[in-house]
Motif scaffolding. Structure first.
Motif, PDB file in Angstrom:
ATOM      1  N   LYS A  89      -6.256   1.597  -4.627  1.00 19.02           N
ATOM      2  CA  LYS A  89      -6.815  -0.972  -4.288  1.00 19.02           C
ATOM      3  C   LYS A  89      -6.183  -1.884  -5.065  1.00 19.02           C
ATOM      4  CE  LYS A  89     -11.400   1.466  -2.588  1.00 19.02           C
ATOM      5  NZ  LYS A  89     -12.787   1.646  -2.542  1.00 19.02           N
ATOM      6  N   LEU A  90      -6.343  -1.125  -6.259  1.00 23.15           N
ATOM      7  CA  LEU A  90      -6.159  -2.573  -7.594  1.00 23.15           C
ATOM      8  C   LEU A  90      -4.480  -2.880  -7.858  1.00 23.15           C
ATOM      9  CD1 LEU A  90      -8.496  -2.144 -10.320  1.00 23.15           C
ATOM     10  CD2 LEU A  90      -8.399  -3.303  -8.301  1.00 23.15           C
ATOM     11  N   ARG A  91      -3.435  -1.724  -7.419  1.00 28.32           N
ATOM     12  CA  ARG A  91      -2.569  -1.700  -7.172  1.00 28.32           C
ATOM     13  C   ARG A  91      -1.114  -1.085  -6.716  1.00 28.32           C
ATOM     14  NH1 ARG A  91       1.057   1.286 -10.362  1.00 28.32           N
ATOM     15  NH2 ARG A  91       2.703  -0.395 -12.041  1.00 28.32           N
ATOM     16  N   THR A  92      -0.342  -1.324  -6.816  1.00 30.52           N
ATOM     17  CA  THR A  92       0.477  -0.655  -5.355  1.00 30.52           C
ATOM     18  C   THR A  92       1.998  -0.339  -6.548  1.00 30.52           C
ATOM     19  OG1 THR A  92      -0.438  -0.846  -3.384  1.00 30.52           O
ATOM     20  CG2 THR A  92       1.616  -0.294  -3.212  1.00 30.52           C
ATOM     21  N   GLY A  93       2.660   0.540  -6.811  1.00 31.01           N
ATOM     22  CA  GLY A  93       4.285   0.680  -7.812  1.00 31.01           C
ATOM     23  C   GLY A  93       4.325   2.011  -8.191  1.00 31.01           C
ATOM     24  N   PHE A  94       5.491   1.909  -9.066  1.00 31.16           N
ATOM     25  CA  PHE A  94       5.910   3.234  -9.292  1.00 31.16           C
ATOM     26  C   PHE A  94       4.533   3.338 -10.188  1.00 31.16           C
ATOM     27  CE2 PHE A  94      10.114   1.962  -7.207  1.00 31.16           C
ATOM     28  CZ  PHE A  94      10.137   3.056  -6.327  1.00 31.16           C
ATOM     29  N   VAL A  95       4.533   5.092 -10.712  1.00 29.74           N
ATOM     30  CA  VAL A  95       4.000   4.813 -12.199  1.00 29.74           C
ATOM     31  C   VAL A  95       4.566   5.792 -12.960  1.00 29.74           C
ATOM     32  CG1 VAL A  95       1.815   5.792 -13.120  1.00 29.74           C
ATOM     33  CG2 VAL A  95       1.437   4.884 -10.665  1.00 29.74           C
TER      34      VAL A  95
END
Length: 129
Positions: A89-95
């Motif tokens: 909900k708060l972020r989309t991206g590589f982890v």
């Protein structure tokens, strides 16, 4: 047999393939590096790799047709890292799940890293076999 610098999850490979597919005919994959910055001192950087900027000295990993190059200057800091891609909900991206992280800033944008201990990695690999 040497150490693989990073490994990719299926989700990360899928996202790399999407980036390449949407970036034009010269796109080949992505490059992961480390740069100085943020309140904890270092940040992960992800950049597009094209046919013109493939570096022969970069390590690279492949999964499901996705290629990720690793900047040689970052290799010791990334050994053992698992690269994932997540949508929340708060972020989309590589982890990056990196065993060499010693701390991270409160906002999650920067990390403090130590160089990997190759002797410890060898012991862990031997114990696993």
């Amino acid at each position: 047999m040497g150490f693989q610098v990073i490994t990719l999850t299926d989700a990360a490979a899928t996202r790399v393939n999407e980036i390449v597919a949407n970036s034009g005919p010269d796109a080949r994959g992505i490059r992961v590096s480390i740069k100085k910055g943020g309140c904890a001192g270092m940040e992960y950087a992800v950049d597009l790799v094209t046919a013109e900027n493939i570096a022969d000295k970069d390590d690279h990993v492949e999964l499901n047709g996705a290629t990720v190059w690793v900047d040689p200057a970052a290799s010791l800091y990334l050994l053992g890292t698992v690269m994932d891609f997540e949508v929340t909900k708060l972020r989309t991206g590589f982890v990056f799940k990196n065993p060499n992280e010693t701390s991270a800033c409160g906002c999650g944008e920067s990390v403090e890293l130590k160089a990997a201990d190759l002797a410890e990695l060898a012991k862990a690999r031997e114990a696993a076999h």
